[in-house]
Design a protein around this motif. Structure first.
Motif, PDB file in Angstrom:
ATOM      1  N   HIS A  31     -16.541   4.777   8.845  1.00 16.75           N
ATOM      2  CA  HIS A  31     -15.656   4.038   7.929  1.00 16.75           C
ATOM      3  C   HIS A  31     -14.233   3.967   8.488  1.00 16.75           C
ATOM      4  O   HIS A  31     -13.581   2.922   8.438  1.00 16.75           O
ATOM      5  N   ASP A  34     -14.004   1.482  11.302  1.00 15.22           N
ATOM      6  CA  ASP A  34     -14.007   0.133  10.723  1.00 15.22           C
ATOM      7  C   ASP A  34     -12.615  -0.205  10.189  1.00 15.22           C
ATOM      8  O   ASP A  34     -12.065  -1.285  10.467  1.00 15.22           O
ATOM      9  N   ARG A  35     -12.017   0.724   9.462  1.00 15.13           N
ATOM     10  CA  ARG A  35     -10.686   0.489   8.885  1.00 15.13           C
ATOM     11  C   ARG A  35      -9.630   0.307   9.971  1.00 15.13           C
ATOM     12  O   ARG A  35      -8.829  -0.616   9.916  1.00 15.13           O
ATOM     13  N   ARG A  39     -12.089  -4.843  11.733  1.00 17.48           N
ATOM     14  CA  ARG A  39     -13.144  -5.804  12.070  1.00 17.48           C
ATOM     15  C   ARG A  39     -12.631  -6.934  12.953  1.00 17.48           C
ATOM     16  O   ARG A  39     -13.198  -8.023  12.998  1.00 17.48           O
ATOM     17  N   ARG A  40     -11.517  -6.638  13.694  1.00 22.59           N
ATOM     18  CA  ARG A  40     -10.921  -7.638  14.586  1.00 22.59           C
ATOM     19  C   ARG A  40     -10.822  -7.140  16.020  1.00 22.59           C
ATOM     20  O   ARG A  40     -10.752  -7.938  16.934  1.00 22.59           O
ATOM     21  N   THR A 105     -15.937   1.193  19.178  1.00 24.89           N
ATOM     22  CA  THR A 105     -16.651   0.058  18.598  1.00 24.89           C
ATOM     23  C   THR A 105     -16.658  -1.140  19.541  1.00 24.89           C
ATOM     24  O   THR A 105     -15.777  -1.269  20.394  1.00 24.89           O
ATOM     25  N   ASP A 134     -20.798  -4.138  15.937  1.00 26.70           N
ATOM     26  CA  ASP A 134     -20.180  -4.885  14.832  1.00 26.70           C
ATOM     27  C   ASP A 134     -18.886  -4.246  14.326  1.00 26.70           C
ATOM     28  O   ASP A 134     -18.632  -4.223  13.123  1.00 26.70           O
ATOM     29  N   ARG A 137     -19.075  -1.841  11.283  1.00 26.80           N
ATOM     30  CA  ARG A 137     -19.378  -2.275   9.912  1.00 26.80           C
ATOM     31  C   ARG A 137     -20.653  -1.570   9.451  1.00 26.80           C
ATOM     32  O   ARG A 137     -21.672  -1.630  10.098  1.00 26.80           O
ATOM     33  N   TRP A 138     -20.540  -0.867   8.298  1.00 26.12           N
ATOM     34  CA  TRP A 138     -21.673  -0.122   7.753  1.00 26.12           C
ATOM     35  C   TRP A 138     -22.647  -1.086   7.110  1.00 26.12           C
ATOM     36  O   TRP A 138     -22.204  -2.059   6.508  1.00 26.12           O
TER      37      TRP A 138
END
Length: 174
Positions: A31, A34-35, A39-40, A105, A134, A137-138
């Protein structure tokens, strides 16, 4: 006695694992990646913990790349400068732990890019690098993530779940 019961159950439930992380901690790390990446762009962390005499590594925490180097994600990929590593080793000494792996990631499938293969975060034989798909992303589908062990001289062994399903254990008994 509690610890011996847990160790016995863990050995029975996931006997072949070489790397483990408590389920809740793993989800928090994913998480947070991801944060931090939004997601960029890529994001990453050093996974800290301990190694048993048998060579099993237990993850107990994470130190995120941008905590060590605020510009770690400036180019869109993970890049750390020398001072970040000095801070990493000092932090590990202060906490009484070691780097047991790193994780970062990628935008699609978690494969090892040419840059990943030729620029390991820790260039020591046996170091483990995890690549999440991804941008983390969970949920993370195991067949889309990559797990690689550095063997020196820019050579790696693939322990990805599609090849070695029991290598990385994130279940209850971690």
């Amino acid at each position: 006695m509690t610890f011996s019961i847990i160790a016995t159950i863990r050995a029975w439930w996931a006997p072949e694992h070489r790397l483990s992380c408590p389920q809740r901690l793993w989800r928090n790390i994913v998480h947070e990646l991801d944060r931090r990446g939004g997601r960029r762009h890529e994001a990453g962390a050093f996974l800290i913990g301990s190694t048993s005499p048998e060579g099993r590594r237990a993850i107990t925490g994470a130190i995120y790349y941008d905590e060590l180097d605020p510009k770690a994600y400036a180019s869109g990929v993970c890049v750390l400068h020398g001072d970040a590593f000095a801070m990493l080793w000092a932090t590990c000494r202060a906490r009484g732990c070691a780097v047991v792996a790193d994780v970062h990631t990628h935008p699609g499938v978690g494969f090892q890019s040419h840059s990943d293969r030729t620029n390991p975060m820790v260039a020591r034989d046996g170091h483990i690098a995890i690549i999440l798909p991804d941008f983390a992303r969970w949920p993370i589908m195991p067949d889309r993530m990559g797990i690689y062990e550095y063997r020196g001289d820019h050579k790696w062994r693939d322990h990805s779940p599609r090849h070695t399903p029991a290598y990385f254990y994130t279940g209850f008994w971690s």
